[in-house]
Each structure stands twice: as structure tokens, then as C-alpha cells.
Design an enzyme around this catalytic site. Structure first.
Site, PDB file in Angstrom:
ATOM      1  N   ASN A 180       0.799  -1.226   0.000  1.00 20.23           N
ATOM      2  CA  ASN A 180       0.000   0.000   0.000  1.00 20.23           C
ATOM      3  C   ASN A 180       0.834   1.279   0.000  1.00 20.23           C
ATOM      4  O   ASN A 180       0.430   2.286  -0.554  1.00 20.23           O
ATOM      5  CB  ASN A 180      -0.919  -0.009   1.228  1.00 20.23           C
ATOM      6  CG  ASN A 180      -1.768   1.228   1.324  1.00 20.23           C
ATOM      7  OD1 ASN A 180      -2.615   1.468   0.462  1.00 20.23           O
ATOM      8  ND2 ASN A 180      -1.521   2.053   2.327  1.00 20.23           N
ATOM      9  N   HIS A 181       2.003   1.197   0.668  1.00 22.62           N
ATOM     10  CA  HIS A 181       2.787   2.425   0.845  1.00 22.62           C
ATOM     11  C   HIS A 181       4.267   2.099   0.883  1.00 22.62           C
ATOM     12  O   HIS A 181       4.661   0.950   1.068  1.00 22.62           O
ATOM     13  CB  HIS A 181       2.381   3.106   2.155  1.00 22.62           C
ATOM     14  CG  HIS A 181       2.330   2.150   3.311  1.00 22.62           C
ATOM     15  ND1 HIS A 181       1.172   1.509   3.698  1.00 22.62           N
ATOM     16  CD2 HIS A 181       3.283   1.672   4.134  1.00 22.62           C
ATOM     17  CE1 HIS A 181       1.415   0.711   4.725  1.00 22.62           C
ATOM     18  NE2 HIS A 181       2.702   0.789   4.999  1.00 22.62           N
ATOM     19  N   GLN A 192       4.712   7.444   5.566  1.00 27.29           N
ATOM     20  CA  GLN A 192       4.424   6.289   4.703  1.00 27.29           C
ATOM     21  C   GLN A 192       3.435   6.674   3.596  1.00 27.29           C
ATOM     22  O   GLN A 192       2.237   6.353   3.669  1.00 27.29           O
ATOM     23  CB  GLN A 192       3.830   5.146   5.531  1.00 27.29           C
ATOM     24  CG  GLN A 192       4.834   4.491   6.460  1.00 27.29           C
ATOM     25  CD  GLN A 192       4.175   3.602   7.486  1.00 27.29           C
ATOM     26  OE1 GLN A 192       3.183   3.990   8.107  1.00 27.29           O
ATOM     27  NE2 GLN A 192       4.704   2.415   7.683  1.00 27.29           N
ATOM     28  N   ASP A 206       1.100   6.687   0.447  1.00 21.35           N
ATOM     29  CA  ASP A 206       0.424   5.598  -0.271  1.00 21.35           C
ATOM     30  C   ASP A 206       0.815   5.605  -1.746  1.00 21.35           C
ATOM     31  O   ASP A 206       0.848   6.667  -2.381  1.00 21.35           O
ATOM     32  CB  ASP A 206      -1.103   5.775  -0.188  1.00 21.35           C
ATOM     33  CG  ASP A 206      -1.688   5.181   1.075  1.00 21.35           C
ATOM     34  OD1 ASP A 206      -0.989   5.194   2.107  1.00 21.35           O
ATOM     35  OD2 ASP A 206      -2.845   4.714   1.040  1.00 21.35           O
ATOM     36  N   ARG A 216       2.550 -12.229   2.804  1.00 19.85           N
ATOM     37  CA  ARG A 216       1.456 -11.554   3.507  1.00 19.85           C
ATOM     38  C   ARG A 216       1.385 -10.166   2.889  1.00 19.85           C
ATOM     39  O   ARG A 216       2.363  -9.425   2.897  1.00 19.85           O
ATOM     40  CB  ARG A 216       1.753 -11.448   4.993  1.00 19.85           C
ATOM     41  CG  ARG A 216       0.798 -10.520   5.754  1.00 19.85           C
ATOM     42  CD  ARG A 216       1.438 -10.155   7.080  1.00 19.85           C
ATOM     43  NE  ARG A 216       0.605  -9.383   7.952  1.00 19.85           N
ATOM     44  CZ  ARG A 216       0.643  -8.046   8.054  1.00 19.85           C
ATOM     45  NH1 ARG A 216       1.442  -7.343   7.278  1.00 19.85           N
ATOM     46  NH2 ARG A 216      -0.107  -7.432   8.938  1.00 19.85           N
ATOM     47  N   ASP A 272       0.327  -6.571   3.093  1.00 23.62           N
ATOM     48  CA  ASP A 272      -0.011  -5.636   4.158  1.00 23.62           C
ATOM     49  C   ASP A 272      -1.069  -4.647   3.679  1.00 23.62           C
ATOM     50  O   ASP A 272      -1.016  -4.158   2.549  1.00 23.62           O
ATOM     51  CB  ASP A 272       1.275  -4.877   4.532  1.00 23.62           C
ATOM     52  CG  ASP A 272       1.101  -3.956   5.702  1.00 23.62           C
ATOM     53  OD1 ASP A 272       0.879  -4.456   6.810  1.00 23.62           O
ATOM     54  OD2 ASP A 272       1.188  -2.725   5.516  1.00 23.62           O
ATOM     55  N   LEU A 318      -5.765   0.091  -1.228  1.00 23.41           N
ATOM     56  CA  LEU A 318      -4.931   0.324  -2.417  1.00 23.41           C
ATOM     57  C   LEU A 318      -5.446   1.452  -3.312  1.00 23.41           C
ATOM     58  O   LEU A 318      -4.672   2.194  -3.898  1.00 23.41           O
ATOM     59  CB  LEU A 318      -4.803  -0.961  -3.254  1.00 23.41           C
ATOM     60  CG  LEU A 318      -4.154  -2.176  -2.564  1.00 23.41           C
ATOM     61  CD1 LEU A 318      -3.897  -3.292  -3.559  1.00 23.41           C
ATOM     62  CD2 LEU A 318      -2.859  -1.779  -1.873  1.00 23.41           C
ATOM     63  N   GLU A 362      -8.207   4.753  -4.069  1.00 23.31           N
ATOM     64  CA  GLU A 362      -9.030   5.823  -3.476  1.00 23.31           C
ATOM     65  C   GLU A 362     -10.058   6.288  -4.504  1.00 23.31           C
ATOM     66  O   GLU A 362      -9.761   6.362  -5.696  1.00 23.31           O
ATOM     67  CB  GLU A 362      -8.178   7.044  -3.095  1.00 23.31           C
ATOM     68  CG  GLU A 362      -7.067   6.761  -2.103  1.00 23.31           C
ATOM     69  CD  GLU A 362      -5.876   6.018  -2.696  1.00 23.31           C
ATOM     70  OE1 GLU A 362      -5.578   6.227  -3.885  1.00 23.31           O
ATOM     71  OE2 GLU A 362      -5.267   5.212  -1.988  1.00 23.31           O
ATOM     72  N   GLU A 404      -3.928  -9.130   4.700  1.00 23.22           N
ATOM     73  CA  GLU A 404      -4.147  -8.401   5.943  1.00 23.22           C
ATOM     74  C   GLU A 404      -5.240  -7.376   5.672  1.00 23.22           C
ATOM     75  O   GLU A 404      -4.997  -6.312   5.115  1.00 23.22           O
ATOM     76  CB  GLU A 404      -2.884  -7.680   6.416  1.00 23.22           C
ATOM     77  CG  GLU A 404      -3.043  -7.208   7.853  1.00 23.22           C
ATOM     78  CD  GLU A 404      -2.698  -5.755   8.135  1.00 23.22           C
ATOM     79  OE1 GLU A 404      -2.785  -5.369   9.307  1.00 23.22           O
ATOM     80  OE2 GLU A 404      -2.369  -4.999   7.211  1.00 23.22           O
ATOM     81  N   HIS A 462       2.326  -8.820  16.228  1.00 23.17           N
ATOM     82  CA  HIS A 462       3.267  -7.727  16.513  1.00 23.17           C
ATOM     83  C   HIS A 462       2.569  -6.385  16.709  1.00 23.17           C
ATOM     84  O   HIS A 462       3.203  -5.405  17.049  1.00 23.17           O
ATOM     85  CB  HIS A 462       4.258  -7.627  15.356  1.00 23.17           C
ATOM     86  CG  HIS A 462       3.577  -7.274  14.060  1.00 23.17           C
ATOM     87  ND1 HIS A 462       2.651  -8.112  13.456  1.00 23.17           N
ATOM     88  CD2 HIS A 462       3.639  -6.177  13.287  1.00 23.17           C
ATOM     89  CE1 HIS A 462       2.207  -7.529  12.352  1.00 23.17           C
ATOM     90  NE2 HIS A 462       2.786  -6.357  12.221  1.00 23.17           N
TER      91      HIS A 462
HETATM   92  C1  NOJ Z   1      -0.049  -3.361   9.282  1.00 26.66           C
HETATM   93  C2  NOJ Z   1       1.129  -3.853  10.055  1.00 26.66           C
HETATM   94  O1  NOJ Z   1       0.788  -5.049  10.701  1.00 26.66           O
HETATM   95  C3  NOJ Z   1       1.527  -2.765  11.040  1.00 26.66           C
HETATM   96  O2  NOJ Z   1       2.543  -3.209  11.902  1.00 26.66           O
HETATM   97  C4  NOJ Z   1       1.931  -1.544  10.284  1.00 26.66           C
HETATM   98  O3  NOJ Z   1       2.196  -0.485  11.189  1.00 26.66           O
HETATM   99  C5  NOJ Z   1       0.839  -1.103   9.305  1.00 26.66           C
HETATM  100  N1  NOJ Z   1       0.315  -2.204   8.538  1.00 26.66           N
HETATM  101  C6  NOJ Z   1       1.363  -0.059   8.339  1.00 26.66           C
HETATM  102  O4  NOJ Z   1       2.251  -0.683   7.454  1.00 26.66           O
END
Ligand code: NOJ
Length: 546
Positions: free
Chosen positions: A106-107, A172, A174, A202, A204, A209, A211, A246, A311
Site C-alpha cells: 500500500n505504501h 508512509q 500511499d 502476507r 499488508d 490500495l 481511493e 491483511e 506484533h
Molecule cells: C499493518 C502492520 O501489521 C503494522 O505493523 C503496520 O504499522 C501497518 N500495517 C502499516 O504498514
């Protein structure tokens, strides 16, 4: 070539999630690295997991623990070289451990050369790789995710004197997926890692994605189109690879990321996770049953990924306001335990170090439908440090032994990337792999044996689930079924002993065999099946036809 069934390996996986920097430091600089991780593969193999999910290990200013990527196709020098990664991968594969890496699609970091070029002038060819605006009023009403740090999804770029869009931290930006060049560039990155041999990604933050004006800018049809395109390309050239989404959304919205089996192979079941914690606190099965009943069917080749902790904060974005307040009151009384819309704590401290509750939740994780993910350190009951800022309190060094720096690093303690947990209850002198390996009764030994049991029966990974509805609602009971393989799971979610009568009429003439001790229980007859369970106790029974 892998068979059709082997291509579905992710369905039978037990995934272990770790960050290379937290695991083991081989060169004494205070930061975990790939050589260190490679030296710990025996440990992971013995634990019984069969896939490793690595958090981002790429060059990065590390302002979001590596989710701010500055270069997608190399390794952060602190973690080793690309060759070290390849050696790690080969060593993992030789032990039949698969490796899933991160694709932060995404970014990028604002330090990524793409963004540096894009911001350098409005005429730069990379300008359109990100989402720019002359005002910060576009896409009004789109929610802010990091509410504790960000005031807006727009940030001012003083270099090109305009605003850029970001759903996470303002450092970050996009990427702009309306630009085909961005899709190609990200596909090149995927190919780079797939060619090296990683087994899956995975992805993220996938809901964000694309807008569009007048929308929530989440889960848009155009976003699904991007995913289908990546999936098609992977299927054409890389059989047996897996994509994990995710998407922290309600079940119906996450369901859409499986498409018709042509988007993701797996997606995290975010809404289930907080409801497992709710159910244990409320001593009532309702939150779990309710959310699973609301969970739509998914295509045959797809699978949910389930987890207790990771995490990030224990996200409470998909629960009601009342449930969220309850979770905060019960699990995060100290405000330092809260961040954004969630709770930044590990499993064991949330359970007040109560072994029975940790086991109960782990038992649920390993017996409910889906591929389970274990967060590093939770198998030994590691603690957290909620005073470390951001989500760093659940990212402290792995505790290998009771010696120097917990066996994590030979560096001076001051040099470690993060302080160790050192309090008398969860500190490394008390909680570590070495001492738990020596004890047959430790949490680690227990966890190994449950994983082993799960791995021996495919019904856990592939079977259907049918809930039983005993009148005692403190008990959560279900039958998992795969052909002739049938398993009955009975959980006491409460802190007191319970009796339960189960309607097992469909399993008449079956004998329940308790799966850990392999003892036979009375056969199922005409009467409701009576069981008693101690506080937080659970049973797994194989149902064998007489
Ligand atoms: C999801 C990740 O799990 C998280 O740790 C992160 O801060 C955000 N996406 C932004 O990338």
C-alpha cells in the site's frame, strides 16, 4: 512439480510469526540477524511449526518497524546480506519449513527513491506513483487508522508544495494503484522474491490500495481488480505459492478478498480474535459462536488464518463500542496498555500469567477452523513492556536462556535494539526456552505436544465444524469432521468447574478417546453425554466408531 493437494500446503500449516531482529543476534551488534535465525531453525522444527512468517526485513528507516520500506529488493544491513537470507531460506526448506515474507504493497517509506523522485518536482515521471492533491479536503470522511499519532490522511510536502495521501504514518506515502507503472513495479518486486524461492506473501494493508471520491476508500472493486491481477500472474508462473491478506475488516468484507478463489488463498480472521478474549472474560461462548455464524463460506481452496496475538496491538476495530469498553476495562485498565483502537499486550500477561487460560486459548487456536499463527515468544509465555512506546513492548528480544542478554546477543545490554523483559515474573531469568525445554511440564513442552497432536490429524486443518448447543453456555463444544475422522472439542470458558450435557445423538456407537492421554471414555449411548470440566479445562476427543 507439486501435486494439486500439496499446493494447498497452507491449509495444513502451523505458522510461526517472527521478526528477524527480535530472534537471535549472531554477530554481537545487539540486533537479531538471518545467521542467528538460521541457527535457531532446529528449535522451530522441534516446536512442530511448518511455516515461518517473517516481518519486514528490508532497508528502512525503521520508523514503523520496517513497514516503512526504502528498498524492496535487499536486506537491511543490520539483519545480514541477501546471501544470508538465501542461506536461511535453503536451511528452512531443507527442514520442510516454508517461508512467508511481507509485501507492503500500500505504501513505501518517504525515504524510498520512488517517493524522493516523486516529490522532487511536479513534472517528475514518478510524480504520479503517489497520490497528490493541492488541498487536504479530498476523500473527506475516510477514517484515520493511527488515531494516536495522525490528525489527517493528508500530509504536506514542503518540497513540492502539495499534499500526499497516507493511510498510516505520515512518513508512509500511499502508492497510486491507478498507475499501471506502480503495479508493474510491485509485480517486479514479487517476482524477485518468488524467484529466490519464498513460499508466499502476507500482503499488508490491502483494503486501501485505491481511493475514490465519495467512498470510504476501503475494499473498493478496483482494489479487488488489482489483487486479481497479481493472483493471475502468480498462478501462471509460480504454482504452490500463497497470498495472505491483511484486511482488518468485518467478516463479510474480508470474505470478498477470497473472491471466487481468484484473489487471496488466505486472510486473517480479525473479528474472531478479540471475541476469543471476550468469551473467556465473559465466561460465555456467545461471542465466538456469533462471529463464526456471521462468517460466510469461503471457496474450497481458501483458508482463514487465525491468531491470538501478533506484533501489533490487539485490534478492537471490529467490535462494538460496548465490547471495546469492556475489553479495555478488563484487559487494559492501565492506559499505557492502550494504543489506537487496541491493546498492546502479549498473551501471557493478558491472561495474568494463568497457565490454564493460556492453554485454553492456545487450545482454541489450534482446534478451530483455520490455519493458526503463533507469535514468537508466546509459546513460552513471554511478557511485554507497555512503556516502550508504539507497539514495541510486544517486540522485545526472544528469551533463550537465563544468561547474558537471555542468550539473544553477546552485545552490551545497552546496545540491544530493545531492552529485554527483566521483571521477576516474565523476565528472562524466569521465562526462557532453555529452562522450559528441560521441564516436561513447561508451557513450551505442552505447546509442542498440542501442535504435534494437531499435526497428526488432518481434520483440524481441513475439517468442517458443527457447534453443539449445550444449555450450559459457559461451555463451547464443537465437532470437527473430515470423512471418517471426527474430533469432539469441549472447552470450559469459565473460572469454575462445570458440568455439561452434550447431545451426541449423531455419534451414537462412537467411543470418545481423549487425544493427549489416549484414554477411552464411556461410549456414546442414548442419553445426553455428561462431562465435567475443571476451571478453563478443555478436552479433545477422537470419536471412534465401534
Ligand atoms: C499493518 C502492520 O501489521 C503494522 O505493523 C503496520 O504499522 C501497518 N500495517 C502499516 O504498514
Amino acid at each position: 512439480m507439486l501435486s494439486q493437494d500439496e499446493n494447498l500446503w497452507y491449509k495444513d500449516a502451523v505458522i510461526y510469526q517472527l521478526h528477524v531482529r527480535t530472534f537471535c543476534d549472531s554477530n554481537g551488534d545487539g540486533v537479531g540477524d538471518f545467521r542467528g535465525l538460521t541457527s535457531k531453525l532446529d528449535y522451530l522444527q522441534e516446536l512442530g511449526i511448518n511455516a515461518i512468517w517473517l516481518l519486514p526485513f528490508f532497508p528502512s528507516p525503521l520508523r514503523d518497524d520496517g513497514y516503512d520500506i526504502a528498498d524492496y529488493t535487499s536486506v537491511h544491513p543490520a539483519y545480514g546480506s541477501l546471501q544470508d537470507f538465501k542461506d536461511f531460506l535453503a536451511a528452512a526448506h531443507s527442514r520442510r519449513l516454508r517461508v512467508i515474507t511481507e509485501m507492503v504493497v500500500n505504501h513505501t517509506s518517504d525515504q524510498h527513491p520512488w517517493f524522493q523522485e516523486a516529490r522532487s518536482s511536479r513534472e517528475n515521471p514518478k510524480r504520479d506513483w503517489y497520490v497528490w492533491s493541492d488541498t487536504d479536503s479530498r476523500y473527506q470522511g475516510v477514517r484515520i487508522i493511527f488515531i494516536d499519532t495522525e490528525m489527517s490522511n493528508w500530509a504536506w510536502d514542503p518540497v513540492s508544495k502539495s499534499y500526499y495521501w497516507h493511510r498510516f504514518f505520515s512518513h508512509q506515502p500511499d502508492l497510486n494503484y491507478d498507475n499501471p507503472a506502480v503495479r508493474e513495479a510491485i509485480w517486479e518486486v514479487m517476482k524477485f522474491w518468488l524467484d529466490i524461492g519464498v513460499d508466499g506473501f502476507r500482503l499488508d494493508a490491502v483494503p486501501y490500495l485505491i481511493e475514490r471520491d465519495g467512498t470510504s476508500c476501503e475494499n473498493l472493486p478496483e482494489t479487488h481488480e488489482v489483487i486479481r491481477d497479481f493472483r493471475k500472474r502468480i498462478d501462471l508462473a509460480y504454482a504452490g505459492k500463497m497470498l495472505l491478506a491483511e484486511a482488518n475488516q468485518r467478516p463479510a468484507d474480508v470474505r470478498s478478498y477470497f473472491g471466487n478463489g481468484d484473489e487471496f488463498h488466505m486472510a486473517f480472521h480479525f473479528p474472531l480474535m478479540p471475541r476469543m478474549f471476550l468469551a473467556v472474560k465473559l465466561e460465555d461462548r456467545k461471542p465466538i459462536i456469533e462471529i463464526l455464524e456471521q462468517t460466510p463460506q469461503i471457496p474450497d481452496t481458501c483458508q482463514w488464518c487465525i491468531f491470538l496475538r501478533n506484533h501489533d496491538e490487539l485490534t478492537l476495530e471490529t467490535v462494538t463500542d460496548i465490547e471495546r469498553d469492556y475489553m479495555y476495562d478488563e484487559y487494559a485498565v492501565d492506559k499505557a496498555m492502550r494504543i489506537n483502537l487496541g491493546i498492546r499486550r502479549r498473551l501471557a500477561p493478558m491472561m495474568e500469567n494463568d497457565r490454564r487460560r493460556v492453554e485454553l486459548l492456545t487450545g482454541l487456536l489450534l482446534s478451530m477452523p483455520g490455519t493458526p499463527i503463533i507469535y514468537y515468544g508466546d509459546e513460552i509465555g513471554m511478557g511485554d513492556n507497555v512503556y516502550l512506546g508504539d507497539r514495541n513492548g510486544v517486540r522485545t528480544p526472544m528469551q533463550w536462556n537465563g544468561g547474558w542478554n537471555a542468550g539473544f546477543s553477546s552485545a552490551d545490554p545497552e546496545r540491544l535494539y530493545s531492552p529485554l523483559i527483566s521483571n521477576p515474573v516474565y523476565g528472562y531469568q524466569a521465562i526462557n526456552v532453555d529452562s522450559q525445554t528441560r521441564s516436561a511440564h513447561s508451557l513450551l513442552s505442552w505447546t509442542k505436544s498440542v501442535i504435534q497432536t494437531r499435526n497428526a490429524f488432518r481434520v483440524f486443518s481441513r475439517g468442517s465444524i458443527e457447534f453443539l448447543n449445550p444449555s450450559n453456555h459457559r461451555v463451547l463444544a464443537y465437532v470437527r469432521c473430515l470423512g471418517e475422522e471426527k474430533v469432539l472439542v469441549v472447552n470450559n470458558l469459565s473460572s469454575s468447574a462445570q458440568a455439561v450435557e452434550l447431545n451426541l445423538q449423531s455419534y451414537k456407537k462412537h467411543i470418545p478417546i481423549e487425544m493427549f492421554g489416549r484414554n477411552l471414555f464411556p461410549r456414546v449411548g442414548d442419553l445426553p453425554y455428561l462431562l465435567t470440566l475443571g476451571p478453563y479445562q478443555f478436552y479433545w476427543f477422537r470419536l471412534r466408531r465401534i
